[in-house]
Design an enzyme around this catalytic site. Structure first.
Site, short mmCIF file in Angstrom:
data_model
loop_
_atom_site.label_atom_id
_atom_site.label_comp_id
_atom_site.label_asym_id
_atom_site.label_seq_id
_atom_site.Cartn_x
_atom_site.Cartn_y
_atom_site.Cartn_z
N ASP A 1 -45.58 -86.70 14.09
CA ASP A 1 -45.53 -87.98 14.77
C ASP A 1 -44.48 -87.81 15.88
O ASP A 1 -43.64 -86.91 15.84
CB ASP A 1 -45.16 -89.13 13.82
CG ASP A 1 -45.53 -90.49 14.43
OD1 ASP A 1 -45.81 -90.54 15.65
OD2 ASP A 1 -45.54 -91.49 13.70
C1 BGC Z 1 -46.50 -93.70 16.26
C2 BGC Z 1 -47.83 -92.97 16.24
C3 BGC Z 1 -48.30 -92.75 17.64
C4 BGC Z 1 -47.25 -91.98 18.41
C5 BGC Z 1 -47.62 -91.72 19.86
C6 BGC Z 1 -45.49 -93.02 17.16
O1 BGC Z 1 -44.35 -93.81 17.29
O2 BGC Z 1 -45.99 -93.79 14.95
O3 BGC Z 1 -48.78 -93.69 15.50
O4 BGC Z 1 -49.53 -92.07 17.64
O5 BGC Z 1 -46.04 -92.73 18.41
O6 BGC Z 1 -47.60 -92.88 20.60
#
Ligand code: BGC
Length: 749
Positions: free
Chosen positions: A227
């Site tokens: 993530d």
């Molecule tokens: C989120 C993800 C997301 C990623 C990219 C993170 O903060 O938890 O779900 O895909 O950011 O934006």
């Protein structure tokens, strides 16, 4: 061209394992490795070409905002998930995006989780089936998916460092199965490792999770991506099986990998494997192709949204709207629709449908007048009373008042959890005052997480749960209100009477860095049903404009741990409609506490008035199994299993019980085994009994026949202690022989 990995230097290999920037990977043209783009997701494409962020702050290119997972979950229809997945895939191709981040298949453990709008359900089967359908359909179109957030990421509070402390049975039965299904059935290109720790170890550097379970047990062949910002120790992450760090770190953590290989802390073959997986990812389509079908996808978004709406209450057939004298529409959400959640999934929609416009269209065609009053203004607490008065005057004398209530982005979003289930007080006041003056009142809700219906539920005639429906949600709601679409959504999560009734209540959102999943497997309806805790609306609940009947349930065992089921459903009403057949299994078999019933199969069927259909389910071993911590595997205990068909989880309309032979589990006996286990052993027990009885005097035998419960007192005592207390009731050699006998007759599962 096939990339030539042998020509890559150590530095190049390390560099490939982190992003070039916020949304793309690095390229090595001389080795034939292109850069690819990964972006959010999941219910549309958030392609940022200017400023980049993962909080949905900077603008993105316009794209279609399809219904978010909360809506798709309520459709109970894998076909809806497929269509969302395929359409998002087509838009990804148009933007040249290779990997779309999502879907999220985390379980809605608490209704307060700020990100529940991005998750499907409180049930792992429903989440997994919908997630797998989304991924398979999108990947058939071309782009890869990134199933997230792996794993046990069920809250936003402290999400980047909290430890989710979960016992293994609960992980295996509740929090992992949706991921397992998506991985084994749809082979997603990537899995996204979540921010949180699991039992103290960060998910992104957890070898048990990323290698033992994901790869070795489930056979995942794709790449694990972090993530955004989830990696704290890059070397530990690569060693654990985390391949691609996103976003890039400007090269600083790449150097740590190089150093670790040079110093021997990281085996170069582990690095090579990760590189191979990232390079394989770079083979996904990465150049823009096809046009964005703005009109076609908007129309599709409307159809998908309408099938996700849940009709909760409909007294005196208030809906569909007949020919009321006048319609009063109240509530800011009717003109400023809330149709998606805040944060990284925020789509810059190509357009949005306001329900008020659509209601005016439908009503106009039938010659019905429509008046509107905002009732409340989202950002303005001060004018509340005046807004309310205006709403009451518009609603007075109206044949039907439709109040649009719900939560705004301020009340729920990625990044924080809610602290209450209540609607804002100003909205509750408007609902009650309007209901007091209008002939009939309908409440339409727009909310990503469950809201409480208490304090106003009994005062209104109809309630339509619209969740967040995507950019065409406004017109989809009007379609349901006017009966153009017969509602067929069902709750994918329970609506409780009180927040405190939720099983996570005492352990949410945790303290001092830990959140203890103390309710274990009793999540959502599993708790409410097992504890017979009344709820406002149960899991699986949803009304229709027609009626259905269920009959002729037939269940046959097809082996020691499988069964085949058929059941017939009939549309007994006057209009066509879709019905969800929900199959639950209920058992008390086995040594662990089972939930009162668990969803084990479902299907949605469309039936014309009077039409009947027989649906079939094949229940596999997992439909009956629990996770056994002693043998670290799935076990189907011998015993009775009720197969139940429910209108929802609380209303069982057909039931049949089968007996399964299950797994034969006979464990070898040791001195640590309890006395009761010795006597219950199928081979050793009778021998022991015989020996015991043979060594007794007549008087002793009579005494023990008269007092059969005496053994109960020592049943749980380990044999070692029993021997010590009885001064060696059994000679050691005899016991040794019996233990040998038990080893010879042991059957593993
Ligand atoms: C989120 C993800 C997301 C990623 C990219 C993170 O903060 O938890 O779900 O895909 O950011 O934006």
């Amino acid at each position: 061209m096939n990339p030539d990995l042998t020509s890559l230097t150590l530095e190049q290999k390390a560099a490939l394992l982190s992003g070039r920037d916020f949304w793309s990977t690095k390229e090595i043209p001389e080795a034939g490795i292109p850069s690819i783009v990964l972006t959010d997701g999941p219910h549309g494409i958030r392609r940022q070409t200017g400023g980049s962020d993962h909080l949905g702050i900077n603008a993105a290119e316009p794209s279609t905002c399809f219904p978010p997972a909360v809506a798709v979950g309520s459709s109970w229809d894998p076909e809806i998930a497929r269509q969302v997945g395929a359409a998002v895939g087509r838009e990804a191709l148009a933007f040249g995006v290779s990997v779309v981040l999502g879907p999220g298949v985390n379980i809605k453990r608490s209704p307060l989780c700020g990100r529940n709008f991005e998750y499907y359900s409180e049930d792992p089967l429903l989440s997994g089936v919908l997630g797998a359908a989304h991924v398979a359909a999108m990947q058939e179109v071309g782009p890869g998916a990134s199933v997230k957030h792996f794993a046990a990421n069920n809250q936003e509070h402290e999400r980047m460092r909290i430890s989710s402390d979960v016992d293994e049975r609960t992980l295996r039965e509740i929090y992992l199965p949706a991921f397992e299904r998506v991985v084994t059935e749809a082979q997603p290109a990537t899995v996204m490792a979540s921010y949180n720790k699991i039992n103290g170890v960060y998910a992104s550097q957890n070898p048990w999770l990323l290698t033992d379970v994901l790869r070795t047990e489930w056979g995942f062949a794709g790449a694990v991506v972090s993530d955004w910002g989830a990696v704290s120790d890059r070397v530990a992450a690569v060693a654990a099986g985390m391949d691609l760090e996103m976003p890039g770190s400007g090269g600083s953590t790449d150097q740590q990998i190089v150093d670790a290989v040079r110093s021997g802390r990281l085996d170069e073959s582990v690095l090579d494997e990760a590189v191979r997986r990232v390079v394989q990812l770079a083979r996904l389509p990465h150049t823009a192709s096809g046009e964005l079908d703005v009109e076609g996808h908007h129309a599709l978004a409307r159809t998908l949204a309408a099938d996700s709406i849940v009709l909760l209450k409909n007294e005196q057939a208030t809906l569909p709207l007949g020919a009321p004298s006048r319609i009063a529409v109240v509530g800011a959400f009717a003109v400023e629709p809330r149709f998606q959640g805040g944060g990284s999934s925020h789509i810059n929609a190509t357009r949005t449908d306001a329900a008020l416009d659509s209601i005016r269209e439908h009503a106009g065609a039938r010659g019905i007048g429509v008046e509107y009053a905002p009732g409340f203004v989202l950002a303005d607490a001060e004018g509340a009373e005046q807004h309310r008065r205006e709403a009451v005057s518009v609603a007075s004398g109206a044949g039907v008042a439709i109040v649009f209530a719900g939560l705004s982005d301020r009340e729920e979003s990625e990044g924080f959890d809610r602290t209450t289930l209540s609607l804002p007080g100003a909205q509750i006041a408007v609902i009650r005052e309007v209901a007091a003056v209008a002939e009939r009142t309908v409440v339409v809700l727009s909310n990503g997480g469950v809201v409480s219906l208490e304090g106003w539920h009994d005062e209104v005639d109809a309630i339509v749960e619209g969740w967040l429906l995507g950019q065409a949600g406004g017109s989809a709601i009007a379609d349901v209100l006017f009966g153009v679409v017969n509602p067929s959504g069902h709750l994918a999560e329970t609506i409780p009477l009180r927040l405190q009734d939720n099983p996570s209540w005492n352990n949410f959102p945790g303290e001092q860095g830990h959140v203890r999943y103390g309710e274990g497997v009793m999540v959502g309806y599993r708790h409410y049903e097992t504890a017979a805790q009344p709820v406002r609306y149960p899991f699986g609940y949803g009304l229709s404009y027609t009626t259905f009947e269920t009959g002729d349930l037939r269940v046959e065992t097809t082996g020691s741990d499988t069964a085949a089921v058929t059941v017939t459903v009939t549309n007994t009403g006057a209009v066509a409609g879709k019905h969800v057949v929900q199959l639950y299994v209920s058992t008390t078999a086995g040594p662990v506490r089972r939930a009162a019933r668990e969803l084990r199969a479902f299907t949605k069927v469309r039936l014309e008035p009077g039409e009947s259909r027989t649906v079939e389910f094949a229940l596999d071993r997992r439909a009956f199994a629990y996770w056994d911590i002693e043998s670290a595997g799935w076990v189907v205990p011998a015993g009775d299993y009720a197969i139940q068909i429910g209108e929802d989880v609380s209303r069982i309309v057909a039931e049949q019980t089968i007996t399964l032979a299950g797994d034969i589990r006979v464990r070898p006996l040791t001195l640590e085994s309890a006395v009761g286990e010795w006597f219950a052993h199928p081979v050793v027990g009778p021998v022991l009994m015989q020996g015991l009885s043979a060594g007794m005097t007549d008087e002793q035998r009579k005494h023990s026949e008269k007092n059969p419960d005496e053994l109960k007192m020592v049943e749980s005592m380990p044999m070692r202690q029993f021997l010590a207390f009885t001064g060696g009731a059994f000679p050691p050699e005899a016991l040794e022989q019996l233990m040998q006998l038990s080893r010879a007759s042991a059957v593993a599962v």
